[in-house]
Design a protein around this motif. Structure first.
Motif, PDB file in Angstrom:
ATOM      1  N   UNK A  54       0.802  -1.390   0.189  1.00  0.00           N
ATOM      2  CA  UNK A  54      -0.174   0.138   0.000  1.00  0.00           C
ATOM      3  C   UNK A  54       1.195   1.269  -0.101  1.00  0.00           C
ATOM      4  N   UNK A  55       2.082   1.264   0.690  1.00  0.00           N
ATOM      5  CA  UNK A  55       2.858   2.421   0.683  1.00  0.00           C
ATOM      6  C   UNK A  55       3.579   2.617  -0.756  1.00  0.00           C
ATOM      7  N   UNK A  56       4.119   1.608  -1.333  1.00  0.00           N
ATOM      8  CA  UNK A  56       4.395   1.623  -2.641  1.00  0.00           C
ATOM      9  C   UNK A  56       3.427   2.281  -3.672  1.00  0.00           C
ATOM     10  N   UNK A  57       2.008   1.420  -3.607  1.00  0.00           N
ATOM     11  CA  UNK A  57       0.936   2.056  -4.600  1.00  0.00           C
ATOM     12  C   UNK A  57       0.661   3.641  -4.071  1.00  0.00           C
ATOM     13  N   UNK A  58       0.661   4.021  -2.952  1.00  0.00           N
ATOM     14  CA  UNK A  58       0.480   5.461  -2.766  1.00  0.00           C
ATOM     15  C   UNK A  58       1.672   6.444  -3.365  1.00  0.00           C
ATOM     16  N   UNK A  59       2.753   5.923  -3.069  1.00  0.00           N
ATOM     17  CA  UNK A  59       4.006   6.633  -3.865  1.00  0.00           C
ATOM     18  C   UNK A  59       3.655   6.849  -5.211  1.00  0.00           C
ATOM     19  N   UNK A  61       0.902   6.736  -6.882  1.00  0.00           N
ATOM     20  CA  UNK A  61      -0.163   7.447  -7.115  1.00  0.00           C
ATOM     21  C   UNK A  61      -0.055   9.085  -6.994  1.00  0.00           C
ATOM     22  N   UNK A  62       0.652   9.384  -6.074  1.00  0.00           N
ATOM     23  CA  UNK A  62       0.951  10.653  -5.961  1.00  0.00           C
ATOM     24  C   UNK A  62       1.849  11.406  -6.978  1.00  0.00           C
ATOM     25  N   UNK A  86       2.096  15.432   1.878  1.00  0.00           N
ATOM     26  CA  UNK A  86       1.361  15.596   3.031  1.00  0.00           C
ATOM     27  C   UNK A  86       0.513  13.993   2.863  1.00  0.00           C
ATOM     28  N   UNK A  87      -0.105  13.954   1.473  1.00  0.00           N
ATOM     29  CA  UNK A  87      -0.849  12.819   1.465  1.00  0.00           C
ATOM     30  C   UNK A  87      -0.093  11.462   1.787  1.00  0.00           C
ATOM     31  N   UNK A  88       0.893  11.315   1.085  1.00  0.00           N
ATOM     32  CA  UNK A  88       1.803  10.359   1.267  1.00  0.00           C
ATOM     33  C   UNK A  88       2.126   9.802   2.634  1.00  0.00           C
ATOM     34  N   UNK A  89       2.965  10.956   3.184  1.00  0.00           N
ATOM     35  CA  UNK A  89       3.511  10.610   4.622  1.00  0.00           C
ATOM     36  C   UNK A  89       2.553  10.408   5.606  1.00  0.00           C
ATOM     37  N   UNK A  90       1.301  11.014   5.389  1.00  0.00           N
ATOM     38  CA  UNK A  90       0.127  10.645   6.528  1.00  0.00           C
ATOM     39  C   UNK A  90      -0.454   9.362   6.338  1.00  0.00           C
ATOM     40  N   UNK A  91      -0.467   9.016   4.888  1.00  0.00           N
ATOM     41  CA  UNK A  91      -1.126   7.700   4.754  1.00  0.00           C
ATOM     42  C   UNK A  91      -0.114   6.576   5.239  1.00  0.00           C
ATOM     43  N   UNK A 216      -3.830  16.357   3.044  1.00  0.00           N
ATOM     44  CA  UNK A 216      -3.607  16.839   1.886  1.00  0.00           C
ATOM     45  C   UNK A 216      -4.546  18.093   1.842  1.00  0.00           C
ATOM     46  N   UNK A 217      -5.864  17.703   2.275  1.00  0.00           N
ATOM     47  CA  UNK A 217      -6.894  18.915   2.491  1.00  0.00           C
ATOM     48  C   UNK A 217      -6.276  19.990   3.215  1.00  0.00           C
TER      49      UNK A 217
END
Length: 466
Positions: A54-59, A61-62, A86-91, A216-217
Motif C-alpha cells: 500500500x505504501x508503494x502504491x501510494x507513492x 499514485x501521488x 502530506x498525502x503520502x506521509x500521513x497515509x 492533503x486537504x
C-alpha cells in the motif's frame, strides 16, 4: 450554576487565534515530552509502511499529481509538492493501524498532523521548533473537534480521523505558511468542505488513506487561504456546518473545541499503541495475556468478549470473515482473530499479521470459539474497556476485565517499550544506526534548524519487500 465565559468569535476564529499565538515556551513540559514521543512513534510506523504494498502504491499514485521539490517522501526520499508529500506521509503513518489514538474522540491524532506539519515545514524551510509547535497545535485541535462528536461520528459512518483531521492539518499548515488569523479562519472554512472519510471499507485499503487525504486537504486549504480565497467563518458551528451535518446536534458550550483551549491539554489523553490492531481490541489483548496461563486452550468451550454494540459491525461482523480473515488488515480488525492470537502466541506483533502464516489452523480453530456479546458496563467512548469470559469444558468460567488498556494515560507505555517499538518498525526499512540517529534527532527536534537531517535518515537505498 457555573457561568461559562463566552470568548469572542466563532469556533474557527478562536482556534486560529490560539494556534497563531502558540509558542514553544508556552507548552507545558509534559506536552512537549508527549509530542516528541508520539512523533517518534509516528515516524517509525511511516518508515515501516513505506515498504509495504500500500505504501508503494501510494507513492506511485501521488507522482502524477504534479512535480515539485517542496518536501520529501518518507522511505523513498522522493521530492514532491507539499500537498502530495502530506498525502503520502500521513497515509504511511496510519497504514499499519499502529498509530496513536485519542480514545475519547476515537481519533488518530498524529498522522494528519505530522503529514501536514512536515510537508509545510519543509516547503517553508521552518526550523524544528516551529514544526513541533504546529504539530502539537494540530493534534490538540483535532482531538478537541473529535471529542465534541464522540461516538456519534462513528455511529453515523464517519471516520473521525478523516473528517476532523482536515481541520487539524489546516491549522498546522497554516501556522507554517505564515497565515494570519483571518486567512487561517478562511482556510479552515475551506477545509470543512474538503474533509471526507466513510467507514464503509470492506477488505479495502480505504482507512489507510483517510489521514493522508486529511493532510492533503489541510495543506491545500492553507495554500488557498494564503492566496486570498475566502472561506466561511462558521464552518464548525454554523447551521449547515460540521456538527450540524456530521453529528446532528450542536455540542454544548463546554463540549465545543475552543472551550478552555490552551488551559486543558487534550493531547495528554492520547494513547500509544503497544499492539498493531484496532485500538478497541487492545484491552481484550491485555485480558487475554493475563488469563492465558490459567487454562489450556484445548479445554476451551467458548470465549465471550463483551463489546459495545456500536463496534460489532466493525470488528466482529461478518463473523465468518472475522474468524477466518482473508487479509492482514481484516485480521487486525477482527476481535475473534486477535483474541485467539493473543491466547495462543502470547503476543500481538506486526510480524503476526504480515510475516507469519495468517491462517494458522490453531488460531482459526480458537477464533471460531470467540463470540462478541453486548457490554452494558462499557463507558465507551470515554474508554475502550475489554473483558474475556472463558468457559471451559469442565464447567469453570474464568474472567478478566480491563477498564483501560496498556498505552493509555492510565497505564502509559514506558520509554523503553516505545523505543523498542520504534526501532522494530523503523529497522524494517532503514539500518539500525540510522534509526538510532533519527531517534536522537526527534527527541531534540526543537533544536534543529530544519527537518532535512531527519528526513534524510528516513530513507533506505533498498526497501525490503513485504
Amino acid at each position: 450554576m457555573q457561568v461559562i465565559p463566552q470568548l469572542p468569535g466563532t469556533q474557527t476564529e478562536q482556534i486560529a487565534r490560539f494556534a497563531l499565538q502558540l509558542q514553544l515556551n508556552a507548552l507545558p513540559p509534559e506536552v512537549l515530552t508527549l509530542a516528541k514521543r508520539h512523533l517518534l512513534d509516528t515516524l517509525g510506523i511511516a518508515i515501516a509502511s513505506s515498504a509495504f504494498d500500500f505504501g508503494k502504491v501510494t507513492l506511485d499514485a501521488v507522482q502524477p499529481m504534479g512535480r515539485g521539490e517542496d518536501a520529501a517522501a518518507i522511505g523513498s526520499g522522493l521530492r514532491l509538492p507539499a500537498p502530495s508529500a502530506a498525502l503520502l506521509n500521513a497515509t504511511l503513518a496510519h497504514g499499519l493501524d499502529y498509530d496513536d489514538t485519542h480514545i475519547g474522540g476515537v481519533y488518530h491524532a498524529s498522522a494528519a498532523a505530522m503529514g501536514a506539519a512536515f510537508a509545510a515545514g519543509q516547503a517553508t524551510g521552518a526550523n524544528g521548533s516551529r514544526v513541533l509547535v504546529a504539530y502539537v497545535a494540530a493534534m490538540e485541535v483535532g482531538c478537541r473537534i473529535a471529542i465534541a462528536g464522540a461516538g456519534e461520528l462513528t455511529r453515523r459512518g464517519f471516520h473521525p480521523t478523516a473528517v476532523c483531521g482536515a481541520y487539524a492539518a489546516t491549522v498546522a499548515a497554516g501556522m507554517l505558511y505564515g497565515l494570519d488569523e483571518r486567512t487561517l479562519v478562511h482556510a479552515m472554512g475551506l477545509a470543512g468542505s474538503m474533509s471526507a472519510g466513510m467507514l464503509e471499507m470492506g477488505d479495502s485499503w480505504l482507512k489507510r488513506l483517510h489521514p493522508g487525504w486529511a493532510a492533503h486537504a489541510g495543506v491545500t486549504a492553507a495554500l488557498f487561504g494564503r492566496a486570498g480565497f475566502v472561506g466561511p467563518t462558521t464552518s464548525m458551528d454554523g447551521t449547515r456546518g460540521f456538527y450540524a451535518t456530521h453529528v446532528g446536534r450542536m455540542p454544548q458550550p463546554k463540549e465545543m473545541p475552543a472551550f478552555a483551549l490552551g488551559e486543558r491539554w487534550r493531547v495528554l489523553d492520547i494513547a500509544l499503541k503497544p499492539y498493531p490492531c484496532c485500538h478497541v481490541i487492545h484491552a481484550f489483548v491485555d485480558a487475554a495475556l493475563e488469563l492465558r496461563a490459567q487454562f489450556d486452550v484445548g479445554d476451551v468451550e467458548r470465549i465471550e468478549c463483551p463489546l459495545v454494540l456500536d463496534w460489532h459491525k466493525l470488528i466482529a461482523e461478518p463473523r465468518a470473515e472475522c474468524v477466518k480473515p482473508a487479509t492482514p488488515y481484516r485480521a487486525l480488525f477482527s476481535m475473534q482473530y486477535v483474541v485467539a492470537l493473543s491466547l495462543l502466541r502470547g503476543r500481538v506483533e506486526l510480524a503476526d499479521f504480515y510475516d507469519r502464516p495468517l491462517q494458522a489452523p490453531d488460531i482459526l480453530a480458537l477464533a471460531n470459539k470467540v463470540w462478541c456479546i453486548d457490554d452494558p458496563l462499557s463507558d465507551y467512548p470515554a474508554h475502550f474497556p475489554g473483558e474475556l469470559v472463558v468457559h471451559l469444558r469442565d464447567g469453570r468460567v474464568l474472567r478478566c476485565r480491563k477498564p483501560v488498556s496498556l498505552g493509555t494515560p492510565e497505564i502509559p507505555l514506558s520509554q523503553s517499550a516505545l523505543q523498542s517499538k520504534y526501532l522494530s518498525n523503523a529497522t524494517r526499512v532503514i539500518h539500525a544506526d540510522a534509526a538510532q540517529q533519527l531517534q536522537e534527532l526527534v527527541m531534540r527536534i526543537d533544536t534543529l534548524d530544519c527537518l532535512t537531517p531527519m528526513l534524510a535518515l528516513s530513507v533506505a537505498s533498498t526497501i525490503k519487500e513485504h
